[in-house]
Design a protein around this motif. Structure first.
Motif: not given
Length: 276
Positions: A4-31
């Protein structure tokens, strides 16, 4: 639970106090993505920016999703078409290329208790994974009348030798109109678009895993020429290959490499549903 699933996965993102990151998810199955910390703002073509929620359901996608976030922990649950059929009481095409608040859509009511209770007072990856597993096990009794058909269609779809809807229908032993219905209902898109997405994601994945190939070395053999690939890149990612290559990929580059090791495919769209 694996079918039923691709994976259960955890992503931990750490940036500075006021920082941000930007990226693009690719076409994929539902999440389903459940977030603790900074809540991301996501953008999908043709829709207003979406954010401010802790439980985001993304239907099957045929276009990139641009997201911006800060320091956060994000659990992702990737739903294969069979998983969508099992756990979501709505047609997949009704949520294709959509971002939704899991708390606002009746179709996702079974997911709300997990979103509300996943995180404890302190991060605990093992306990969180256990809660995810137990939650979906509690929902797994729902019958699937077309389970065998969904499995067959998905197995055929991920075969890189299948290049046309006629091939797909023949391999699945289904009339074309039945294949069309099954694909829209459980996979989110008509078979012609699904095959185009597979071809595109095979090419993009090759490049992301080994940029030294350049685009010309990564293009799938089913493309007629480089010009066709460039047109498809605009269709699926909303930009040119060169524009995409020039962008940083602070989240997805690492995720793809880790996913290749853990699940045998760098992206969800290429996940083999029969993999042990």
């Amino acid at each position: 639970m694996r079918p039923y699933f691709t994976t259960f996965y955890i992503t931990e993102i750490v940036v500075g106090a006021e920082g941000q990151v930007t990226d693009h998810l690719h076409p994929e199955w539902a999440n389903l993505r459940i977030i603790s910390g900074a809540l991301p703002v996501s953008e999908i073509r043709g829709a207003a920016p979406f954010g401010g929620v802790t439980g985001i359901v993304t239907g099957p996608t045929s276009t990139a999703v641009r997201f911006t976030t800060g320091t956060s922990r994000i659990w992702g649950i990737g739903l294969l078409p069979l998983g969508w059929a099992k756990f979501v009481a709505a047609p997949a095409n009704a949520y294709a290329d959509r971002l939704c608040d899991s708390a606002a859509e009746p179709a996702f009511a079974p997911l709300r208790p997990l979103v509300d209770t996943l995180f404890g007072p302190e991060p605990d990856e093992a306990a969180e994974l256990e809660r995810i597993t137990r939650h979906f096990e509690s929902l797994a009794a729902r019958p699937l009348p077309e389970e065998a058909r969904i499995r067959t269609v998905h197995h055929v779809l991920v075969d890189p030798d299948v290049a046309s809807v006629a091939d797909m229908a023949e391999r699945a032993s289904l009339p074309t109109h039945t294949l069309e219905r099954v694909c829209r209902r459980y996979f989110g898109f008509p078979p012609s678009l699904l095959l185009r997405r597979q071809r595109f994601m095979r090419s993009l994945s090759q490049y992301m895993l080994d940029p030294s190939l350049k685009w010309i070395g990564a293009i799938d053999s089913h493309y007629h020429d480089q010009a066709q690939f460039v047109r498809e890149f605009h269709r699926f990612m909303g930009m040119s290959p060169s524009a995409y290559a020039a962008l940083p990929h602070p989240v997805l580059a690492g995720v793809m490499r880790a996913r290749m090791v853990a699940a045998g495919a760098p992206v969800q769209a290429l996940h083999d549903p029969s993999r042990d």
